[in-house]
Design a protein around this motif. Structure first.
Motif, short mmCIF file in Angstrom:
data_model
loop_
_atom_site.label_atom_id
_atom_site.label_comp_id
_atom_site.label_asym_id
_atom_site.label_seq_id
_atom_site.Cartn_x
_atom_site.Cartn_y
_atom_site.Cartn_z
N LEU A 1 0.82 -1.20 0.00
CA LEU A 1 0.00 0.00 0.00
C LEU A 1 0.86 1.26 0.00
N ILE A 2 2.02 1.19 0.69
CA ILE A 2 2.94 2.34 0.70
C ILE A 2 3.44 2.63 -0.72
N LYS A 3 3.76 1.58 -1.48
CA LYS A 3 4.26 1.77 -2.85
C LYS A 3 3.19 2.42 -3.72
N ILE A 4 1.95 1.96 -3.55
CA ILE A 4 0.87 2.51 -4.36
C ILE A 4 0.62 3.97 -4.03
N LEU A 5 0.56 4.28 -2.71
CA LEU A 5 0.32 5.65 -2.29
C LEU A 5 1.47 6.57 -2.70
N SER A 6 2.71 6.07 -2.60
CA SER A 6 3.86 6.89 -2.99
C SER A 6 3.82 7.23 -4.47
N CYS A 7 3.40 6.24 -5.26
CA CYS A 7 3.28 6.50 -6.69
C CYS A 7 2.18 7.52 -6.98
N VAL B 1 -5.94 -3.29 -15.15
CA VAL B 1 -5.92 -4.56 -14.39
C VAL B 1 -7.03 -4.56 -13.35
N GLU B 2 -7.21 -3.42 -12.69
CA GLU B 2 -8.27 -3.33 -11.66
C GLU B 2 -9.63 -3.56 -12.30
N GLU C 1 6.54 -2.73 -11.08
CA GLU C 1 6.75 -2.94 -9.64
C GLU C 1 5.53 -2.49 -8.85
N MET C 2 5.00 -1.31 -9.18
CA MET C 2 3.81 -0.82 -8.52
C MET C 2 2.64 -1.76 -8.78
N LEU C 3 2.55 -2.30 -10.05
CA LEU C 3 1.47 -3.22 -10.39
C LEU C 3 1.56 -4.50 -9.58
N ASP C 4 2.78 -4.98 -9.33
CA ASP C 4 2.95 -6.18 -8.49
C ASP C 4 2.40 -5.94 -7.08
N SER C 5 2.65 -4.75 -6.52
CA SER C 5 2.13 -4.42 -5.17
C SER C 5 0.61 -4.41 -5.19
N PHE C 6 0.04 -3.81 -6.27
CA PHE C 6 -1.42 -3.76 -6.37
C PHE C 6 -2.00 -5.16 -6.49
N ILE C 7 -1.39 -6.03 -7.30
CA ILE C 7 -1.87 -7.42 -7.46
C ILE C 7 -1.81 -8.16 -6.12
N PHE C 8 -0.76 -7.87 -5.37
CA PHE C 8 -0.63 -8.55 -4.06
C PHE C 8 -1.81 -8.20 -3.16
#
Length: 586
Positions: free
Chosen positions: A422-428, A485-486, A444-451
């Motif tokens: 969630l930190i990666k997504i918010l930072s982006c 993807v969402e 990389e951000m997409l991998d965090s979102f998929i997780f």
């Protein structure tokens, strides 16, 4: 306003004029001078050659006509005149007088009264001679010693051509007559008596008249007739000393007179059938006289043009360049932030209107700046109040970082990973000062979102990636894959019983980079696709993310981007993005 000491536009104006106008005009003028000079010289030489050709043709015709007359004189009526001439070789004066009258009658009958014949003479081998017209005023020794007479004796029955450039009879044939002499030495077949040494015919040439009529123009020079030894045969104007001692051949010559240093041009041409040569000698300045007049006129015209330009330049600089330069200097002052500028209107009406507009603009700008300062003060006060009620995005990121740290300490690995994703997504999302990043960062951000989504949907879908590593460092707009993807996760698998599959592909060709998101979900209808790309339709939960991506691509890339949705209801949906390489940095 401070007085301007240097006018840069004035210098640019004069430099541009010199480079673009003055220098090209001078180059063209100099080139034209050389070309015109050469053309005039060539034209003068051609005129001389034309006159020479006419003289040579007249001489050739006169020589040929004289030779034919002499041949006719000897051979007519089976040599009757020749036989009669041989009988006059007697020392009995009374008999010779009677026979000479008979010969003269034959001569007048054969030749008819022709005024241009100055003399017709038979020379006997014993030294006697018989004249059919007038007696000579020159000695027989001078005639018999001439080269052409000697040549006639050597070559029997062949016409030999000679000339005289002085009076040879008592009759007057012009001021400077030129005589053409033709002689034949008959052999025994023609003169069976064997008494005649030579038969000679002397005619008056029209060369003097031709020279007077054809060389009235000074540019044609003086005409001289030379023999094969470059000795003067005819010089009616007394200019032979100019070429004395020079070897003259056919063609053109340029030389200087040693005594005076004057330049001359000589043009020579051979007379066909003889070894004579017609030479025209003319002063070089006579040939170039017309050129000098033309060059002087051109120089006066250019000087007049330069004077007119100087007058125009004074007017142009005073009424246009200087006022424009004042405006430029005023703009520089305004550029420094000083709005206390006023330019005195001057110059053309259009320039004065421009200066008035500039002064009004500066005054209006000063007023607007003051109004803007007041509005900014009010806005800052409102923003300060609004900031007090807003949640700081950095507070959220810092708080999530603290949660992640606590989960890591407490060994709650799932919570730590969720917080980290969630930190990666918010930072982006909070990168407001950067609109693009690399494909690597997007994935990389997409991998965090998929997780996060896999935890939320309890691993209700599979995620696959097929990425060409050569494409990872290309720059793309932020968050263009995540909304697609969402959309597949949230909407594509709602009616699907088995596990859905989402596949993200990244590849390239020579011109384009391709990013695709494909799922095996329920698909979308044509009506839904039209609604997504329609500007009139209101956004719904399904289309807001896709339309956002489509809009950002068109705003940033225009025609250098493609956004295509390919779908079949109940089967699949494939969204394809293409970005032209030239619009991205590698």
């Amino acid at each position: 306003m401070k007085k301007i000491k240097q006018y840069r536009l004035k210098g640019i104006y004069y430099r541009s004029f010199m480079v673009l106008i003055v220098i090209p005009i001078l180059i063209v003028f100099i080139a034209a001078i050389f070309i015109i000079r050469q053309m005039m010289e060539d034209s003068a030489i051609r005129n001389i050659e034309r006159v020479q050709k006419n003289m040579c043709m007249n001489l050739e015709n006169e020589i040929q006509d004289a030779a034919l007359r002499l041949s006719h004189f000897l051979y007519v009526n089976d040599g009757t005149i020749t036989k009669a001439a041989a009988k006059t070789d007697t020392y009995d004066m009374e008999k010779k007088r009677v026979l000479s009258k008979e010969l003269d009658r034959y001569f007048n009958f054969a030749m008819c009264p022709i005024e241009d014949i100055a003399a017709a003479t038979f020379f006997m081998k014993n030294g006697n001679y018989t004249n059919l017209k007038e007696d000579f005023s020159i000695s027989m020794a001078e005639i018999k010693g001439a080269d052409w007479y000697v040549q006639a004796l050597k070559e029997k029955n062949k016409v030999s051509v000679g000339s005289f450039n002085k009076k040879i009879t008592s009759s007057k044939y012009g001021q400077n007559p030129f005589y053409i002499a033709v002689a034949i030495s008959p052999d025994i077949r023609v003169d069976q008596s064997g008494r005649i040494e030579t038969a000679m015919l002397i005619v008056v040439s029209d060369l003097e008249k031709t020279i007077k009529s054809d060389t009235k123009d000074d540019s044609l020079g003086n005409t001289i007739l030379l023999d094969e030894k470059n000795e003067v045969l005819y010089d009616p104007e007394g200019k032979a000393d100019l070429i004395k001692g020079r070897e003259i051949k056919d063609g053109q010559y340029k030389f200087k007179e040693e005594k005076t240093g004057k330049s001359y041009v000589a043009v020579a041409r051979s007379v066909t059938g003889t070894k004579w040569r017609v030479v025209n000698v003319v002063r070089a300045r006579k040939i170039t006289g017309a050129f000098l007049r033309t060059a002087s006129i051109m120089l006066v015209i250019i000087a007049a043009l330069m004077l007119l330009f100087n007058i125009f330049s004074h007017y142009f600089l005073k009424n246009i360049i200087h006022p424009v330069n004042d405006i430029i200097q005023g703009l520089k002052v305004v550029q420094t932030g000083n709005l206390d500028v006023h330019i005195t209107p001057k110059g053309q009406s259009e320039i004065r209107n421009m200066i008035h507009s500039f002064n009004q603009m500066v005054r209006r700008l000063k007023i607007l700046i003051k109004e803007n300062e007041q509005q900014q003060l009010k806005k800052q006060e409102a923003e300060m109040k609004a900031l007090q009620s807003q949640i700081n995005p950095h507070f959220l990121v810092n708080s999530l970082s603290s949660i992640r740290f606590m989960a890591q300490v407490s060994r709650f690995e799932g919570i730590r990973k969720m917080a980290e994703a969630l930190i990666k997504i918010l930072s982006c999302s909070f990168r407001s000062n950067q609109s693009t990043y690399t494909i690597r960062e997007e994935l990389e951000m997409l991998d965090s979102f998929i997780f996060l989504m896999s935890i939320r949907y309890s691993d209700g879908f599979q995620f696959e990636k097929e990425v060409d590593e050569k494409c990872l460092d290309y720059q793309i707009p932020r968050l263009i894959l995540q909304p697609l993807v969402e959309n597949s996760i949230v909407h594509a698998f709602t009616e699907k019983e088995d596990i859905g599959v989402i596949k993200v592909s990244v590849y390239e060709d020579t011109e384009w980079i391709y990013l695709t998101v494909e799922d095996n979900g329920k698909g979308i209808s044509e009506a839904q696709k039209k609604r997504i790309f329609s500007e009139e339709e209101k956004e719904d939960n399904y289309s807001i993310g896709i339309r956002n991506v489509y809009t950002r691509l068109k705003l940033n890339y225009g025609e250098d981007s493609k956004f295509v949705i390919d779908s079949r209801e109940g089967s699949y949906t494939k969204t394809k993005i293409a970005l032209k390489k030239k619009v991205v940095d590698k």
